[in-house]
Design a protein around this motif. Structure first.
Motif, mmCIF file in Angstrom:
data_model
loop_
_atom_site.group_PDB
_atom_site.id
_atom_site.type_symbol
_atom_site.label_atom_id
_atom_site.label_comp_id
_atom_site.label_asym_id
_atom_site.label_seq_id
_atom_site.Cartn_x
_atom_site.Cartn_y
_atom_site.Cartn_z
ATOM 1 N N GLU A 350 70.919 -0.604 -63.581
ATOM 2 C CA GLU A 350 70.245 0.020 -62.580
ATOM 3 C C GLU A 350 70.670 0.822 -61.731
ATOM 4 O OE1 GLU A 350 65.611 -0.587 -61.649
ATOM 5 O OE2 GLU A 350 65.746 -2.903 -63.006
ATOM 6 N N LEU A 351 71.130 -0.203 -60.944
ATOM 7 C CA LEU A 351 72.245 0.664 -60.235
ATOM 8 C C LEU A 351 73.168 1.472 -59.845
ATOM 9 C CD1 LEU A 351 72.102 0.799 -56.820
ATOM 10 C CD2 LEU A 351 74.260 -1.288 -56.826
ATOM 11 N N ASN A 352 73.494 0.938 -61.798
ATOM 12 C CA ASN A 352 74.928 2.228 -61.575
ATOM 13 C C ASN A 352 74.208 3.170 -62.447
ATOM 14 O OD1 ASN A 352 77.550 2.556 -62.344
ATOM 15 N ND2 ASN A 352 76.533 2.570 -64.192
ATOM 16 N N GLU A 353 72.876 2.877 -63.105
ATOM 17 C CA GLU A 353 72.534 4.024 -63.988
ATOM 18 C C GLU A 353 71.354 4.769 -63.307
ATOM 19 O OE1 GLU A 353 71.178 2.455 -67.197
ATOM 20 O OE2 GLU A 353 72.716 0.962 -67.726
ATOM 21 N N LYS A 354 70.453 4.398 -61.886
ATOM 22 C CA LYS A 354 70.156 5.277 -61.227
ATOM 23 C C LYS A 354 69.565 5.179 -60.066
ATOM 24 C CE LYS A 354 65.937 3.641 -64.868
ATOM 25 N NZ LYS A 354 65.015 2.490 -65.062
ATOM 26 N N GLY A 355 70.978 4.507 -59.411
ATOM 27 C CA GLY A 355 71.159 4.337 -57.857
ATOM 28 C C GLY A 355 70.769 3.338 -57.461
ATOM 29 N N ARG A 356 69.287 2.545 -57.718
ATOM 30 C CA ARG A 356 68.062 1.646 -57.455
ATOM 31 C C ARG A 356 67.745 0.766 -57.796
ATOM 32 N NH1 ARG A 356 62.791 2.449 -57.690
ATOM 33 N NH2 ARG A 356 62.806 1.979 -55.563
ATOM 34 N N TYR A 357 67.094 -0.032 -57.871
ATOM 35 C CA TYR A 357 66.959 -1.210 -58.208
ATOM 36 C C TYR A 357 66.054 -1.985 -57.473
ATOM 37 C CZ TYR A 357 70.073 -3.985 -55.655
ATOM 38 O OH TYR A 357 70.946 -5.450 -55.382
ATOM 39 N N GLN A 358 64.239 -2.753 -57.568
ATOM 40 C CA GLN A 358 63.242 -2.959 -57.159
ATOM 41 C C GLN A 358 63.181 -4.525 -57.512
ATOM 42 O OE1 GLN A 358 59.964 -1.500 -56.857
ATOM 43 N NE2 GLN A 358 59.242 -3.108 -55.680
ATOM 44 N N LEU A 359 63.641 -5.193 -56.617
ATOM 45 C CA LEU A 359 63.903 -7.215 -56.596
ATOM 46 C C LEU A 359 62.542 -7.447 -57.163
ATOM 47 C CD1 LEU A 359 65.525 -9.105 -53.513
ATOM 48 C CD2 LEU A 359 66.034 -8.440 -56.241
ATOM 49 N N PRO A 360 62.507 -8.280 -58.303
ATOM 50 C CA PRO A 360 61.228 -9.075 -58.705
ATOM 51 C C PRO A 360 60.625 -9.709 -56.929
ATOM 52 C CG PRO A 360 62.376 -9.642 -60.450
ATOM 53 C CD PRO A 360 63.046 -8.927 -59.017
ATOM 54 N N LYS A 361 59.563 -9.762 -57.757
ATOM 55 C CA LYS A 361 58.392 -10.602 -56.469
ATOM 56 C C LYS A 361 59.415 -12.231 -56.347
ATOM 57 C CE LYS A 361 54.139 -11.393 -54.182
ATOM 58 N NZ LYS A 361 52.625 -11.632 -54.740
ATOM 59 N N ALA A 362 59.010 -12.499 -56.752
ATOM 60 C CA ALA A 362 60.151 -14.401 -56.646
ATOM 61 C C ALA A 362 61.207 -14.323 -55.963
ATOM 62 C CB ALA A 362 59.462 -15.182 -57.995
ATOM 63 N N MET A 363 61.964 -13.591 -56.169
ATOM 64 C CA MET A 363 63.715 -13.221 -55.679
ATOM 65 C C MET A 363 62.876 -12.797 -54.520
ATOM 66 S SD MET A 363 65.696 -11.269 -58.619
ATOM 67 C CE MET A 363 67.279 -11.361 -57.629
ATOM 68 N N TYR A 364 62.327 -11.722 -54.310
ATOM 69 C CA TYR A 364 62.177 -10.937 -52.775
ATOM 70 C C TYR A 364 61.974 -12.141 -51.854
ATOM 71 C CZ TYR A 364 60.682 -8.158 -48.832
ATOM 72 O OH TYR A 364 60.688 -7.704 -47.512
ATOM 73 N N GLU A 365 60.997 -13.104 -52.171
ATOM 74 C CA GLU A 365 60.247 -13.937 -51.588
ATOM 75 C C GLU A 365 61.498 -14.951 -51.383
ATOM 76 O OE1 GLU A 365 56.758 -15.070 -53.927
ATOM 77 O OE2 GLU A 365 55.559 -13.787 -52.819
ATOM 78 N N LYS A 366 62.490 -14.923 -51.437
ATOM 79 C CA LYS A 366 63.849 -16.036 -51.593
ATOM 80 C C LYS A 366 64.569 -15.208 -50.815
ATOM 81 C CE LYS A 366 63.099 -18.699 -55.969
ATOM 82 N NZ LYS A 366 64.236 -18.933 -57.144
ATOM 83 N N LEU A 367 63.993 -14.071 -50.109
ATOM 84 C CA LEU A 367 65.252 -13.911 -48.901
ATOM 85 C C LEU A 367 64.519 -14.094 -47.648
ATOM 86 C CD1 LEU A 367 65.469 -10.299 -50.631
ATOM 87 C CD2 LEU A 367 66.976 -12.654 -50.848
ATOM 88 N N GLY A 368 64.287 -15.132 -46.974
ATOM 89 C CA GLY A 368 63.362 -15.237 -45.840
ATOM 90 C C GLY A 368 64.420 -16.093 -44.511
ATOM 91 N N THR A 369 65.373 -16.133 -45.069
ATOM 92 C CA THR A 369 67.024 -16.444 -43.991
ATOM 93 C C THR A 369 67.091 -15.442 -43.567
ATOM 94 O OG1 THR A 369 67.052 -18.302 -45.220
ATOM 95 C CG2 THR A 369 69.427 -17.301 -44.127
ATOM 96 N N PHE A 370 66.680 -13.817 -43.759
ATOM 97 C CA PHE A 370 67.758 -13.201 -43.055
ATOM 98 C C PHE A 370 66.434 -12.144 -42.670
ATOM 99 C CE2 PHE A 370 69.566 -14.019 -47.061
ATOM 100 C CZ PHE A 370 71.693 -13.836 -46.470
ATOM 101 N N ALA A 371 67.304 -11.689 -41.616
ATOM 102 C CA ALA A 371 66.025 -10.750 -40.776
ATOM 103 C C ALA A 371 67.223 -9.171 -41.027
ATOM 104 C CB ALA A 371 66.003 -11.250 -39.629
ATOM 105 N N ALA A 372 66.827 -8.437 -40.431
ATOM 106 C CA ALA A 372 67.242 -6.702 -40.944
ATOM 107 C C ALA A 372 66.950 -6.144 -39.673
ATOM 108 C CB ALA A 372 67.550 -6.395 -41.766
ATOM 109 N N ASP A 373 68.507 -4.804 -38.974
ATOM 110 C CA ASP A 373 68.005 -4.336 -38.184
ATOM 111 C C ASP A 373 69.132 -3.196 -38.256
ATOM 112 O OD1 ASP A 373 66.297 -2.340 -36.005
ATOM 113 O OD2 ASP A 373 66.992 -4.358 -34.840
ATOM 114 N N PHE A 374 69.074 -1.587 -37.505
ATOM 115 C CA PHE A 374 70.546 -1.132 -37.576
ATOM 116 C C PHE A 374 69.959 -0.482 -36.673
ATOM 117 C CE2 PHE A 374 66.530 1.304 -38.565
ATOM 118 C CZ PHE A 374 66.947 2.922 -38.617
#
Length: 492
Positions: A350-374
């Motif tokens: 998807e990233l190669n063909e469309k330039g984007r993707y969205q994580l399934p909810k179950a995967m996204y919920e496993k990213l709790g170790t991370f915070a993010a800023d810029f």
């Protein structure tokens, strides 16, 4: 230990094979088939008393089981010797501007890439011996600045290796460029590519996955590998300094063994922060991993929304090593949170063909170790100025991104100490640093700006003195000409 591809069940190799190959034939990245067991509490306490070299042997032995203890000892001894200007290798500063800075820039090219790229050539040489492989290895890599210099320095004059570095034309800092062009190893070359880092990296991946190209190289006695963090041999040595930083805080009484510590990491290709994630999986008491991006904030948006979208304007900023929209090592994290190569392959398609993707909810919920800023370019200069005014401590623009993210995060969670990964010497980016701390304009970029900064701070790192003299001329090509350039360099 067996390593496998993130994209299929078809590729299982040893650690030595994974390091030689760099990238899996299906385009995936090599990861441990089974992650090593975490250190116990008692083992962790023992680790915190070790020297950097002793600690590196302990950590690497968990992942590189086909290397003997004697081989790892010699590899580590050579990688972390007298080429470092601090015998601690990765010291943690005193508190400066509210943060602790893990100084990863005491190696020969003044950047954190030295930690891994003094180790990887030795890992690769030993891997060839383990595998009885007679090929001449061609290290093909794209760089946004520091990887190129560190790879050229690390592999310089190493038998049976060639190093070809592609970097974005006018997309690296003047000092980084001078470092690459001043490298004198007869087996190393750096080539400028018209376009940005992502375009260079994409073409490197295409060359790697071109089976006909690979077969042609093989006929001539060559085989590709990579010095980017796509190579697991580049990634694993970086796990070590998270343990070492934590141990230094324990020794000073800043944290009790077992207490949580946050790490704020300036992040472009995601390898450095992924090493922190691996350290946590090995049992290190990590609180949050703060993913700090510059204005090209594709990762910040990803962690906040679960959507990875590279379809956006690309910015050239004052933190050029982070001017990246496709973060290759994120693929390893995706595999870790789903353990399904088909899912990862689909997301990468998807990233190669469309330039984007969205994580399934179950995967996204496993990213709790991370915070993010810029941080924007103006905020980067402001943070350099803030830290300098508070403590007289000078940081580079990439470190400033992570420092600002940590400073903001403390307002949400001030309960745990935060270590900022200081990924480069400020003297590699004198234009931004001098303007930020002095309030004065730079007369001219490159060496004149460096002189202004060193005159202002009354300090010049010894490693910089080595490339103050002659440098070669740039070779500039179109991105589409990269395969032909590789053949010409190799005489094919």
């Amino acid at each position: 230990m067996i390593y496998r591809s993130t994209r299929s069940h078809d590729w299982q190799v040893s650690a030595a094979q994974a390091i030689i190959q760099g990238l899996a034939p299906d385009g995936g990245l090599f990861v441990p088939e089974e992650f090593p067991a975490a250190f116990t509490e008692d083992e962790l306490k023992d680790l915190f008393s070790l020297s950097y070299q002793e600690l590196a042997e302990k950590v690497l032995s968990r992942f590189l089981t086909d290397y003997s203890p004697e081989q790892l000892h010699e590899i580590v001894k050579g990688a972390y010797g007298d080429q470092w200007d601090d015998d601690r290798i990765a010291p943690v500063s005193e508190e400066r501007g509210g943060n602790y800075f893990l100084e990863l820039f005491h190696g020969p090219t003044l950047a954190f890439k030295d930690i891994a790229l003094q180790c990887l050539p030795r890992l690769m040489k030993t891997a060839l011996e383990i595998q009885h492989d007679s090929h001449e290895i061609v290290i093909l890599t794209a760089t946004s600045g520091d990887t190129g210099t560190a790879a050229m320095r690390g592999f310089s004059q190493l038998d049976k290796t060639r190093v070809i570095v592609f970097y974005p034309y006018q997309g690296v800092a003047p000092i980084q460029l001078k470092q690459m062009l001043s490298e004198s190893g007869g087996n190393t070359v750096a080539i400028a590519v018209k376009g940005n880092f992502d375009q260079a990296q994409t073409n490197v991946k295409r060359i790697f996955s071109d089976k006909e190209f690979g077969a042609e190289l093989n006929e001539h006695g060559f085989a590709f590998s990579s010095a980017n963090s796509m190579n697991v041999g580049r990634l694993l040595p970086q796990v070590v300094y998270y343990f070492y930083a934590y141990g230094q805080l324990v020794k000073r009484g800043i944290v009790q063994a077992g207490g949580l510590v946050n790490f704020s990491v300036p992040t472009g290709n995601f390898g450095d922060i992924l090493a922190g994630y691996y350290a946590k999986k090995l049992g290190l008491p990590v609180g949050k991993l703060i993913c700090a991006s510059n204005k090209n904030k594709v990762l910040t948006d990803f962690f906040k929304t679960g959507i990875y979208n590279k379809n956006r304007e690309f910015y050239v900023t004052n933190s050029p090593s982070m001017d990246i929209l496709v973060s290759s090592n994120l693929e390893r994290l995706l595999f870790d949170i789903c353990q399904d190569p088909a899912t990862v392959k689909g997301l990468m398609a998807e990233l190669n063909e469309k330039g984007r993707y969205q994580l399934p909810k179950a995967m996204y919920e496993k990213l709790g170790t991370f915070a993010a800023d810029f941080a924007t370019p103006a905020e980067i200069e402001g943070e350099i100025k803030r830290v300098y005014a508070a403590s007289g401590y000078v940081i580079d623009p990439h470190t400033a991104v992570a420092s600002l993210a940590a400073h903001r995060f403390k307002k949400q969670d001030g309960a745990h100490p935060t270590v900022v990964l200081s990924t480069a010497s400020p003297y590699k980016f004198p234009e931004t640093v001098y303007h930020a701390i002095s309030g004065l304009e730079v007369k001219r970029a490159g060496m004149p700006a460096l002189k202004q900064l060193t005159d202002f701070t009354h300090y010049l790192p010894k490693s910089i003195e080595k490339f103050l003299g002659h440098t070669g001329a740039e070779t500039v090509i179109e991105a589409s000409d990269m395969p032909a350039e590789v053949k010409q360099i190799l005489g094919i």
